[in-house]
Design an enzyme around this catalytic site. Structure first.
Site, PDB file in Angstrom:
ATOM      1  NE  ARG A  57     -11.717 -13.154  -4.014  1.00 40.91           N
ATOM      2  CZ  ARG A  57     -11.818 -14.286  -4.758  1.00 40.91           C
ATOM      3  NH1 ARG A  57     -10.896 -14.591  -5.628  1.00 40.91           N
ATOM      4  NH2 ARG A  57     -12.854 -15.083  -4.603  1.00 40.91           N
ATOM      5  CE1 TYR A 110       6.651   1.890   5.733  1.00 41.11           C
ATOM      6  CE2 TYR A 110       5.968  -0.373   5.423  1.00 41.11           C
ATOM      7  CZ  TYR A 110       5.731   0.892   5.924  1.00 41.11           C
ATOM      8  OH  TYR A 110       4.570   1.123   6.609  1.00 41.11           O
ATOM      9  CG  ASP A 182       8.904   0.721  -2.098  1.00 38.68           C
ATOM     10  OD1 ASP A 182       8.395   1.768  -2.543  1.00 38.68           O
ATOM     11  OD2 ASP A 182       8.597   0.223  -1.003  1.00 38.68           O
ATOM     12  CE  LYS A 207       2.867   5.210   3.372  1.00 38.01           C
ATOM     13  NZ  LYS A 207       4.082   4.403   3.288  1.00 38.01           N
TER      14      LYS A 207
HETATM   15  C1  LIG Z   1       4.289   3.110   3.492  1.00 38.97           C
HETATM   16  C2  LIG Z   1       5.280   2.373   2.689  1.00 38.97           C
HETATM   17  C3  LIG Z   1       5.054   1.034   2.329  1.00 38.97           C
HETATM   18  C4  LIG Z   1       3.828   0.274   2.798  1.00 38.97           C
HETATM   19  O1  LIG Z   1       2.660   0.813   2.275  1.00 38.97           O
HETATM   20  P1  LIG Z   1       1.212   0.658   2.995  1.00 38.97           P
HETATM   21  O2  LIG Z   1       0.307   1.297   2.020  1.00 38.97           O
HETATM   22  O3  LIG Z   1       1.307   1.343   4.309  1.00 38.97           O
HETATM   23  O4  LIG Z   1       0.976  -0.808   3.157  1.00 38.97           O
HETATM   24  C5  LIG Z   1       6.005   0.410   1.549  1.00 38.97           C
HETATM   25  N1  LIG Z   1       7.121   1.041   1.147  1.00 38.97           N
HETATM   26  C6  LIG Z   1       7.372   2.316   1.481  1.00 38.97           C
HETATM   27  C7  LIG Z   1       8.627   2.954   1.012  1.00 38.97           C
HETATM   28  C8  LIG Z   1       6.469   3.026   2.266  1.00 38.97           C
HETATM   29  O5  LIG Z   1       6.723   4.295   2.603  1.00 38.97           O
END
Ligand SMILES: *Cc1c(COP(=O)(O)O)cnc(C)c1O
Length: 389
Positions: A57, A110, A182, A207
């Site tokens: 963890r 998001y 982000d 992603k």
């Molecule tokens: C998909 C996404 C998230 C969230 O990510 P997860 O891995 O699905 O929890 C956050 N910010 C952006 C811009 C995203 O495309």
């Protein structure tokens, strides 16, 4: 040998100098716990005075490789990872915000992030002020009024709006405000927010970083003192990255530069094709010269990314018909995979919002997000051509 180029870092950074048995790829350590013969050594590792692992963890050898690679790619001192992108985001907010604090952000984050701002943070007495995404003056004014954190996302999901990171980071610095970006849509190949003045940069590793739609994860990169605080919260909160996912994400990152360069090129060609198509009402892609954020994107990004969105002249019904006819795309949520992914925000990224909230965020119900894969651009255009016919 110091890696200088992002493509080289993607391959070599963070890799162990010596993996067990001379393995050239770090093995997956599925074991949860690590044994010590010597109690003093055990205690030194547990107290963080000596390198080593205690319990997965907290840390894991393969997870550390992924974190080291990401820190190098973002030009950061350190990185810490999470089970998902949303875990990276929520842990960042809950580590650095306390009751009574204000966080300034934008309407177009998001969908999950937006939910944290409007539903969860207020329950803990934290106020989220969401500005119109393109309105730099409004963001600067809210930052000057006083807040603990400026939280940005650029380009935004799903209409690819662009924010001037250096300009907003300067305003935040003047007010002593922490800046978090982000960087999921851009990837570290196209954009490095820390070099533009941000304090922390985070990603949904699910992603482009993983790149194959087969592993979930999140990562935050920044200075060691901030990452240490974040890691401390995550150890206890428990949203750790799993060893197998870390292995898959690391393997993905090794080809990140190749994939993103290809996706940048293909998205540009597809965006230009769609803009010239009579059935397409609008195309949202920062690589198009008439996109409102084009000049800022040109200045702060090395490439415009692999995601675009477009709106058909026939609205929702036309979009739904066209989506059904696409052959070279998964009709699915997510983005940044080797295979093209197409989906309307109303059923994917912004499904958590009501139709009313989506309208307020400026997302047309007939919008289609199109995340190009690494297929040939000619094939993708031929597929769009037949689906639009
Ligand atoms: C998909 C996404 C998230 C969230 O990510 P997860 O891995 O699905 O929890 C956050 N910010 C952006 C811009 C995203 O495309």
């Amino acid at each position: 040998m110091e890696e200088t180029d992002a493509a080289t870092k993607a391959v070599w950074a963070g890799e162990p100098k010596q993996a067990p048995h001379g393995a050239t790829v770090m093995p997956v350590f599925h074991g949860v716990t690590y044994a010590y013969e010597d109690l003093d050594e055990w205690r030194a590792v547990a107290l963080g005075e000596q390198a080593g692992h205690i319990y997965s963890r907290n840390t894991n050898p393969g997870v550390a490789v992924f974190e080291g690679k990401m820190a190098a790619l973002e030009g950061a001192e350190a990185a810490t990872s999470f089970s998902t992108g949303m875990a990276a985001i929520s842990n960042t907010l809950f580590t650095f915000l306390s009751p009574g604090d204000r966080v300034v952000s934008i309407r177009d984050t998001y969908g999950g992030t937006n939910k944290l701002f409007i539903e969860f943070l207020p329950r803990f007495g934290i106020e989220a002020v969401l500005c119109d995404t393109g309105d730099h003056e409004a963001i600067e004014a809210e930052v000057a009024r006083g807040c603990r954190m400026l939280y940005l996302e650029t380009p935004t999901n799903p209409t690819l709006k662009v924010l001037d990171i250096a300009r907003l980071a300067k305003a935040a610095q003047a007010a002593g405000v922490m800046v978090v970006v982000d960087n999921t849509f851009a990837t570290p190949i196209n954009q490095n927010p820390l070099a533009l003045g941000a304090d922390l940069v985070l990603h949904s590793a699910t992603k482009f970083l993983g790149g194959h739609s087969d592993a979930m994860g999140g990562v935050v990169c920044g200075p060691s003192d901030l990452i240490r605080q974040l890691f401390h919260f995550r150890e206890i909160n428990g949203a750790s990255l799993d060893a197998m996912s870390a292995f898959l994400l690391t393997r993905g990152v090794r080809t990140l530069a190749l994939r993103v360069e290809r996706q940048n090129q293909t998205a540009q060609v597809v965006a230009e094709y769609l803009r010239a198509h009579p059935k397409v009402a609008a195309v949202y892609y920062p690589g198009l010269p008439d996109h409102p954020g084009h000049e800022i994107a040109r200045a702060q990004m090395k490439g415009f990314g692999g995601v675009l969105s477009f709106d058909l002249a026939g609205g929702f019904d036309a979009m739904a018909g066209m989506l059904k006819r696409l052959k070279l795309a998964h009709r699915a949520a997510s983005l940044g995979s080797v295979g093209t992914l197409a989906g309307p925000p109303a059923t994917t990224s912004h499904v958590e919002l009501s139709a009313e909230e989506r309208a307020r965020a400026g997302i047309p119900e007939g919008l289609l997000r199109y995340s190009v894969g690494i297929e040939s651009a000619d094939d993708l255009i031929a597929d769009l051509e037949q689906a639009l016919a």
